[in-house]
Design an enzyme around this catalytic site. Structure first.
Site, short mmCIF file in Angstrom:
data_model
loop_
_atom_site.label_atom_id
_atom_site.label_comp_id
_atom_site.label_asym_id
_atom_site.label_seq_id
_atom_site.Cartn_x
_atom_site.Cartn_y
_atom_site.Cartn_z
CB ALA A 9 -26.36 -34.91 -28.25
CB SER A 10 -21.28 -32.69 -27.67
OG SER A 10 -21.49 -31.30 -27.02
NE ARG A 11 -19.71 -29.18 -23.87
CZ ARG A 11 -20.25 -28.50 -23.16
NH1 ARG A 11 -20.47 -28.32 -21.96
NH2 ARG A 11 -20.60 -27.24 -23.62
CB SER A 138 -34.73 -25.44 -15.96
OG SER A 138 -34.38 -25.22 -14.39
CE1 TYR A 151 -31.17 -22.45 -18.13
CE2 TYR A 151 -32.18 -22.81 -15.65
CZ TYR A 151 -31.50 -23.17 -16.95
OH TYR A 151 -31.43 -24.65 -17.02
CB ILE A 184 -28.81 -32.51 -13.76
CG1 ILE A 184 -30.28 -32.31 -13.53
CG2 ILE A 184 -28.44 -33.74 -14.08
CD1 ILE A 184 -31.08 -33.56 -12.77
N1 LIG Z 1 -27.70 -29.15 -15.39
C1 LIG Z 1 -28.57 -28.91 -14.66
O1 LIG Z 1 -28.53 -28.93 -13.60
C2 LIG Z 1 -29.98 -28.61 -15.35
C3 LIG Z 1 -31.08 -28.39 -14.68
C4 LIG Z 1 -32.05 -27.97 -15.42
C5 LIG Z 1 -32.37 -28.03 -16.70
N2 LIG Z 1 -31.08 -28.10 -17.55
C6 LIG Z 1 -31.21 -27.81 -18.75
O2 LIG Z 1 -30.84 -29.06 -19.59
C7 LIG Z 1 -30.28 -28.69 -20.92
C8 LIG Z 1 -28.53 -29.20 -20.97
O3 LIG Z 1 -28.04 -28.79 -20.04
P1 LIG Z 1 -26.53 -29.50 -19.29
O4 LIG Z 1 -26.32 -29.26 -17.89
O5 LIG Z 1 -26.56 -30.82 -20.04
O6 LIG Z 1 -25.57 -28.45 -20.13
P2 LIG Z 1 -24.08 -28.65 -20.80
O7 LIG Z 1 -23.39 -29.68 -20.01
O8 LIG Z 1 -23.40 -27.10 -20.70
O9 LIG Z 1 -24.18 -28.95 -22.26
C9 LIG Z 1 -25.01 -28.15 -23.06
C10 LIG Z 1 -24.68 -28.91 -24.27
O10 LIG Z 1 -25.49 -28.02 -25.43
C11 LIG Z 1 -24.76 -27.72 -26.52
N3 LIG Z 1 -24.73 -26.36 -27.06
C12 LIG Z 1 -24.32 -25.28 -26.53
N4 LIG Z 1 -24.54 -24.09 -27.29
C13 LIG Z 1 -25.14 -24.82 -28.27
C14 LIG Z 1 -25.55 -24.27 -29.84
N5 LIG Z 1 -25.66 -22.98 -30.02
N6 LIG Z 1 -26.21 -25.14 -30.57
C15 LIG Z 1 -26.14 -26.43 -30.50
N7 LIG Z 1 -25.50 -27.18 -29.39
C16 LIG Z 1 -25.13 -26.21 -28.38
C17 LIG Z 1 -23.19 -27.97 -26.16
O11 LIG Z 1 -22.39 -28.45 -27.00
P3 LIG Z 1 -21.01 -27.54 -27.46
O12 LIG Z 1 -20.12 -27.77 -26.57
O13 LIG Z 1 -20.76 -28.52 -28.65
O14 LIG Z 1 -21.57 -26.25 -27.88
C18 LIG Z 1 -23.63 -29.13 -24.92
O15 LIG Z 1 -23.61 -30.38 -25.66
C19 LIG Z 1 -30.23 -27.01 -21.01
O16 LIG Z 1 -31.36 -26.82 -21.65
C20 LIG Z 1 -30.35 -27.06 -19.64
O17 LIG Z 1 -31.00 -25.40 -19.21
C21 LIG Z 1 -29.90 -28.11 -16.76
#
Ligand SMILES: NC(=O)c1ccc[n+]([C@@H]2O[C@H](COP(=O)([O-])OP(=O)(O)OC[C@H]3O[C@@H](n4cnc5c(N)ncnc54)[C@H](OP(=O)(O)O)[C@@H]3O)[C@@H](O)[C@H]2O)c1
Lengths: 243, 81
Positions: A9-11, A138, A151, A184
């Site tokens: 939830a940090s990003r 996703s 993925y 997203i």
């Molecule tokens: N963005 C898209 O288009 C999209 C589309 C469909 C689905 N999703 C899904 O949505 C989810 C979030 O994606 P996002 O785009 O928001 O990703 P993101 O911006 O890269 O953020 C990922 C988050 O996960 C945390 N994280 C990574 N490794 C971790 C670990 N080992 N333990 C705990 N936290 C961890 C990160 O925190 P740290 O930096 O502190 O590690 C960060 O808060 C994912 O499951 C992704 O597959 C994303």
């Protein structure tokens, strides 16, 4: 008081979910693994909106850290009402280029991490016979995009996990659903080249990428009592790309 | 907590929540399968949840033989407290 634990939830999407659920009145646990500064900023924003919560550092691909986190949160607040399994990574490559380390990392976090959190939080929810688990999937869990086999397989597993857990836990008052976003606007998408972005945009009927806040709105909806007859579903929100 | 107190609590829980008659349940009575008590795997989830809440011991994923009887559950709790 109701408590929501959101992994990663940090990003990005997790961050938006934390901010949204705090606005909905949840005390929010902001899990992160590395980005402490960002996690603190999320908590600051939540507090400035009048909400509250805490940050918690744990690598959710490590079962021991998950166990400790859930124990600590349960001890502090006495309950966990909502789990959003969100922490995830993308490791795209064509099959013949794929390396085993990426395969392991993707499954350890995107699949096993969801199991670990669901098991530990499920244990606490089971006691109170209520709770909501939301798995961030996703559109790639269903849609075949070349180069995304790892993925896609991981998200396909999340969809199956969602359905089975909904069946196992339904009689215990616990609902389990998944949200399957399309593209997203987060760092995941920002990292793409302009050409790649253009290519994807052409495929999206709504002609734009989605926003993390829009994903958070669906997550928020799934926590509500009004929608408490929904379980075991994968809610797609993708601007129409999967049509 | 004394061993017997723990076992008495477990017995109370199994009788009140899982509908087992107290007079047929001894501490070494087999709980699951074809035994006269005949608890099933869903009942074991209730036991796992109770043990976590009451004694703070996590029995998720532990081997089935630990659930044989009240005696074995109590032994696991004592060893992992
Ligand atoms: N963005 C898209 O288009 C999209 C589309 C469909 C689905 N999703 C899904 O949505 C989810 C979030 O994606 P996002 O785009 O928001 O990703 P993101 O911006 O890269 O953020 C990922 C988050 O996960 C945390 N994280 C990574 N490794 C971790 C670990 N080992 N333990 C705990 N936290 C961890 C990160 O925190 P740290 O930096 O502190 O590690 C960060 O808060 C994912 O499951 C992704 O597959 C994303």
């Amino acid at each position: 008081m109701k408590v929501a634990l959101i992994t990663g939830a940090s990003r990005g999407i997790g961050r938006a979910c934390a901010v949204r659920l705090a606005k909905d009145g949840f005390t929010v646990v902001i899990n992160y693994s590395r980005s402490e500064e960002e996690a603190n900023k999320v908590l600051e924003q939540i507090r400035s909106d009048g909400g509250d919560g805490m940050i918690y550092k744990a690598d959710v691909s490590d079962p021991a850290q998950v166990k400790q986190m859930v124990r600590d949160v349960d001890k502090k607040y006495g309950q966990i009402d909502v789990l959003v399994n969100n922490a995830g990574i993308v490791r795209d490559s064509y099959l013949l280029m794929m390396n085993n380390d990426d395969l392991d990392k993707c499954f350890d976090l995107n699949v096993k991490g969801y199991f670990y959190c669901a098991q530990q939080v499920g244990l606490k929810m089971f006691r109170r016979k209520q709770g909501v688990i939301i798995n961030m999937s996703s559109v790639s869990g269903e849609l075949a995009l070349a180069g995304q086999s790892v993925y896609s397989a991981a998200k396909g597993a999340v969809n199956s996990l969602t359905r089975v857990l909904a069946k196992e836990l339904g009689a215990k008052g616990i609902r389990v659903n998944a949200v399957a976003p399309g593209f997203i606007e987060t760092e995941m998408i920002n990292a793409l080249s302009d050409e790649k972005k253009e290519e994807y945009l052409k495929e999206i009927p709504l002609g734009r990428f989605g926003k993390a806040e829009e994903v958070a709105a669906v997550v928020s909806m799934l926590t509500k009592d009004e929608l408490s007859y929904i379980t075991g579903q994968v809610i797609t929100m993708d601007g129409g790309i999967s049509l | 907590m004394a061993d017997n107190e723990m076992k008495a609590k477990l017995k109370d829980f199994i009788c009140s929540t899982l509908g087992v008659e107290a007079d047929v349940l001894e501490y070494d009575t087999e709980l699951f399968g074809d035994s006269s008590i005949g608890l099933d795997s869903v009942d074991s989830l209730e036991i796992i949840s109770y043990v976590d809440g009451e004694f703070g011991v996590d029995m998720t994923g532990v081997d089935k033989e630990n659930f044989l009887s009240i005696d074995t559950i109590a032994a696991y709790i004592t060893a992992n407290k």
